[in-house]
Write a protein that holds these residues in place. Structure first.
Motif, PDB file in Angstrom:
ATOM      1  N   SER A  17       0.846  -1.188   0.000  1.00 19.10           N
ATOM      2  CA  SER A  17       0.000   0.000   0.000  1.00 19.10           C
ATOM      3  C   SER A  17       0.878   1.233   0.000  1.00 19.10           C
ATOM      4  O   SER A  17       1.917   1.275   0.666  1.00 19.10           O
ATOM      5  N   VAL A  18       0.448   2.246  -0.736  1.00 21.27           N
ATOM      6  CA  VAL A  18       1.038   3.568  -0.597  1.00 21.27           C
ATOM      7  C   VAL A  18      -0.107   4.568  -0.519  1.00 21.27           C
ATOM      8  O   VAL A  18      -1.137   4.408  -1.187  1.00 21.27           O
ATOM      9  N   ILE A  19       0.051   5.582   0.335  1.00 23.42           N
ATOM     10  CA  ILE A  19      -1.044   6.499   0.608  1.00 23.42           C
ATOM     11  C   ILE A  19      -0.479   7.854   0.982  1.00 23.42           C
ATOM     12  O   ILE A  19       0.609   7.944   1.563  1.00 23.42           O
ATOM     13  N   ALA A  20      -1.197   8.907   0.644  1.00 19.95           N
ATOM     14  CA  ALA A  20      -0.781  10.267   0.990  1.00 19.95           C
ATOM     15  C   ALA A  20      -2.013  11.121   1.210  1.00 19.95           C
ATOM     16  O   ALA A  20      -3.070  10.878   0.623  1.00 19.95           O
ATOM     17  N   SER A  21      -1.867  12.141   2.060  1.00 20.45           N
ATOM     18  CA  SER A  21      -3.021  12.944   2.422  1.00 20.45           C
ATOM     19  C   SER A  21      -2.599  14.300   2.955  1.00 20.45           C
ATOM     20  O   SER A  21      -1.468  14.489   3.418  1.00 20.45           O
ATOM     21  N   SER A  22      -3.531  15.222   2.924  1.00 16.44           N
ATOM     22  CA  SER A  22      -3.346  16.500   3.604  1.00 16.44           C
ATOM     23  C   SER A  22      -3.567  16.367   5.099  1.00 16.44           C
ATOM     24  O   SER A  22      -3.180  17.260   5.864  1.00 16.44           O
ATOM     25  N   SER A  23      -4.177  15.281   5.537  1.00 16.91           N
ATOM     26  CA  SER A  23      -4.450  15.040   6.952  1.00 16.91           C
ATOM     27  C   SER A  23      -3.289  14.302   7.609  1.00 16.91           C
ATOM     28  O   SER A  23      -2.563  13.558   6.944  1.00 16.91           O
ATOM     29  N   PRO A  24      -3.116  14.444   8.924  1.00 23.86           N
ATOM     30  CA  PRO A  24      -2.027  13.735   9.600  1.00 23.86           C
ATOM     31  C   PRO A  24      -2.310  12.253   9.761  1.00 23.86           C
ATOM     32  O   PRO A  24      -3.463  11.824   9.797  1.00 23.86           O
ATOM     33  N   ALA A  25      -1.221  11.472   9.860  1.00 22.62           N
ATOM     34  CA  ALA A  25      -1.273  10.050  10.233  1.00 22.62           C
ATOM     35  C   ALA A  25      -2.214   9.242   9.344  1.00 22.62           C
ATOM     36  O   ALA A  25      -2.925   8.359   9.822  1.00 22.62           O
ATOM     37  N   VAL A  26      -2.194   9.484   8.048  1.00 23.14           N
ATOM     38  CA  VAL A  26      -3.148   8.830   7.161  1.00 23.14           C
ATOM     39  C   VAL A  26      -2.932   7.321   7.101  1.00 23.14           C
ATOM     40  O   VAL A  26      -3.895   6.551   7.092  1.00 23.14           O
ATOM     41  N   ALA A  27      -1.676   6.874   7.079  1.00 18.92           N
ATOM     42  CA  ALA A  27      -1.427   5.437   6.961  1.00 18.92           C
ATOM     43  C   ALA A  27      -1.900   4.683   8.193  1.00 18.92           C
ATOM     44  O   ALA A  27      -2.377   3.547   8.090  1.00 18.92           O
ATOM     45  N   LEU A 145       5.640   0.939  -5.663  1.00 19.07           N
ATOM     46  CA  LEU A 145       4.668   1.768  -4.950  1.00 19.07           C
ATOM     47  C   LEU A 145       5.137   3.215  -4.868  1.00 19.07           C
ATOM     48  O   LEU A 145       4.355   4.151  -5.091  1.00 19.07           O
ATOM     49  N   PHE A 146       6.393   3.399  -4.539  1.00 17.51           N
ATOM     50  CA  PHE A 146       6.894   4.763  -4.400  1.00 17.51           C
ATOM     51  C   PHE A 146       6.945   5.469  -5.750  1.00 17.51           C
ATOM     52  O   PHE A 146       6.602   6.656  -5.850  1.00 17.51           O
ATOM     53  N   ALA A 147       7.340   4.757  -6.804  1.00 21.28           N
ATOM     54  CA  ALA A 147       7.332   5.347  -8.146  1.00 21.28           C
ATOM     55  C   ALA A 147       5.921   5.760  -8.542  1.00 21.28           C
ATOM     56  O   ALA A 147       5.713   6.810  -9.169  1.00 21.28           O
ATOM     57  N   ALA A 148       4.937   4.945  -8.162  1.00 20.32           N
ATOM     58  CA  ALA A 148       3.545   5.275  -8.479  1.00 20.32           C
ATOM     59  C   ALA A 148       3.096   6.539  -7.755  1.00 20.32           C
ATOM     60  O   ALA A 148       2.414   7.399  -8.335  1.00 20.32           O
ATOM     61  N   LEU A 149       3.470   6.668  -6.490  1.00 17.24           N
ATOM     62  CA  LEU A 149       3.113   7.875  -5.744  1.00 17.24           C
ATOM     63  C   LEU A 149       3.757   9.112  -6.361  1.00 17.24           C
ATOM     64  O   LEU A 149       3.103  10.155  -6.511  1.00 17.24           O
ATOM     65  N   GLN A 150       5.003   9.007  -6.749  1.00 17.91           N
ATOM     66  CA  GLN A 150       5.675  10.135  -7.397  1.00 17.91           C
ATOM     67  C   GLN A 150       4.970  10.507  -8.704  1.00 17.91           C
ATOM     68  O   GLN A 150       4.797  11.699  -9.004  1.00 17.91           O
ATOM     69  N   ALA A 151       4.557   9.505  -9.471  1.00 13.77           N
ATOM     70  CA  ALA A 151       3.862   9.777 -10.734  1.00 13.77           C
ATOM     71  C   ALA A 151       2.526  10.454 -10.486  1.00 13.77           C
ATOM     72  O   ALA A 151       2.123  11.361 -11.234  1.00 13.77           O
ATOM     73  N   ALA A 152       1.818  10.027  -9.435  1.00 11.58           N
ATOM     74  CA  ALA A 152       0.535  10.645  -9.110  1.00 11.58           C
ATOM     75  C   ALA A 152       0.705  12.109  -8.730  1.00 11.58           C
ATOM     76  O   ALA A 152      -0.095  12.960  -9.135  1.00 11.58           O
ATOM     77  N   LEU A 153       1.736  12.409  -7.974  1.00  5.36           N
ATOM     78  CA  LEU A 153       1.979  13.804  -7.602  1.00  5.36           C
ATOM     79  C   LEU A 153       2.391  14.626  -8.815  1.00  5.36           C
ATOM     80  O   LEU A 153       1.979  15.786  -8.959  1.00  5.36           O
ATOM     81  N   ALA A 154       3.180  14.034  -9.697  1.00  8.64           N
ATOM     82  CA  ALA A 154       3.576  14.743 -10.915  1.00  8.64           C
ATOM     83  C   ALA A 154       2.377  15.029 -11.811  1.00  8.64           C
ATOM     84  O   ALA A 154       2.364  16.014 -12.557  1.00  8.64           O
TER      85      ALA A 154
END
Length: 225
Positions: A17-27, A145-154
């Motif tokens: 799993s990879v996850i990111a959020s504007s909220s704290p402690a999302v994982a 997973l990390f490459a996917a998160l970077q691509a999503a942010l890009a």
């Protein structure tokens, strides 16, 4: 407030799993993984009880869609419309529920062995970048997973700033062999990347130490011989 991905490595059987959020402690609040069973995310005005409920259905033999249908139908009808749920079962079959009261631009994207979802996104193209990169990237599941998160942010990421991120993996050890979290930071993805670079070369050593410490690699601390 959240974008996330659950991925199955068809060769190793690992789930991540990879996850990111504007909220704290999302994982800590949203991610649920189990060896050989699958993964589940509960996000968007999160009810952390729903992820374990989804895993319980998978353990009982339900497919991802059957698990999702059971949990949604049993949920409080006054609140389920606020939720977003992602499920990936042991065969890599995805399922998604996005309630009509999810926030901002929201949606999901699925592929074999991958499911992504998000809300308050810059655009839905963010989710395609997330899953497409995950299924085509090379390397260990953490790197994918990390490459996917970077691509999503890009591709635009969330509509607002990201403050927390996490990356987790289960294999066959009985615990999360990777479980990295940045709970509040001005650049959480960059920080997560630095932690991952430090952790990944040691991941298997720590697994061996947990399973069989008598023959595990040296701990590399003062006094260890």
């Amino acid at each position: 407030m959240t974008l996330s991905l659950i991925l199955r490595d068809a060769e190793t059987g690992e789930f991540g799993s990879v996850i990111a959020s504007s909220s704290p402690a999302v994982a800590a609040r949203c991610v649920n993984l189990a060896d050989g069973v699958g993964g589940a995310h509960s996000q968007n005005v999160t009810d952390p009880r729903l992820g374990p409920a989804l895993l319980a259905e998978l353990r009982a033999g339900a497919s991802s869609q059957q698990a999702l249908d059971a949990v949604v139908s049993a949920a409080d009808p006054a609140t389920i419309d606020f939720r977003q749920l992602l499920v990936l079962d042991s065969a890599g079959r995805p399922a998604v529920f996005s309630g009509g009261r999810a926030l901002g631009i929201f949606g999901a994207a699925t592929r074999d062995n991958a499911v992504a979802g998000g809300n308050m996104l810059a655009s839905l193209e963010v989710l395609d970048a997330l899953v497409d990169t995950a299924v085509t990237a090379q390397g260990r599941i953490e790197e994918r997973l990390f490459a996917a998160l970077q691509a999503a942010l890009a591709a635009g990421g969330e509509a607002g700033p990201i403050h927390s991120a996490g990356l987790s993996v289960v294999s066959d050890a009985g615990w999360r062999v990777t479980d990295l979290r940045v709970d509040w930071d001005d650049a959480p993805v960059e920080t997560l990347g630095r932690i991952l670079a430090e952790w990944l070369p040691q991941r298997d050593d720590y697994t061996h130490r947990g399973l069989n410490p008598a023959v595990a690699p040296s701990y590399g601390v003062p006094g260890d011989e």
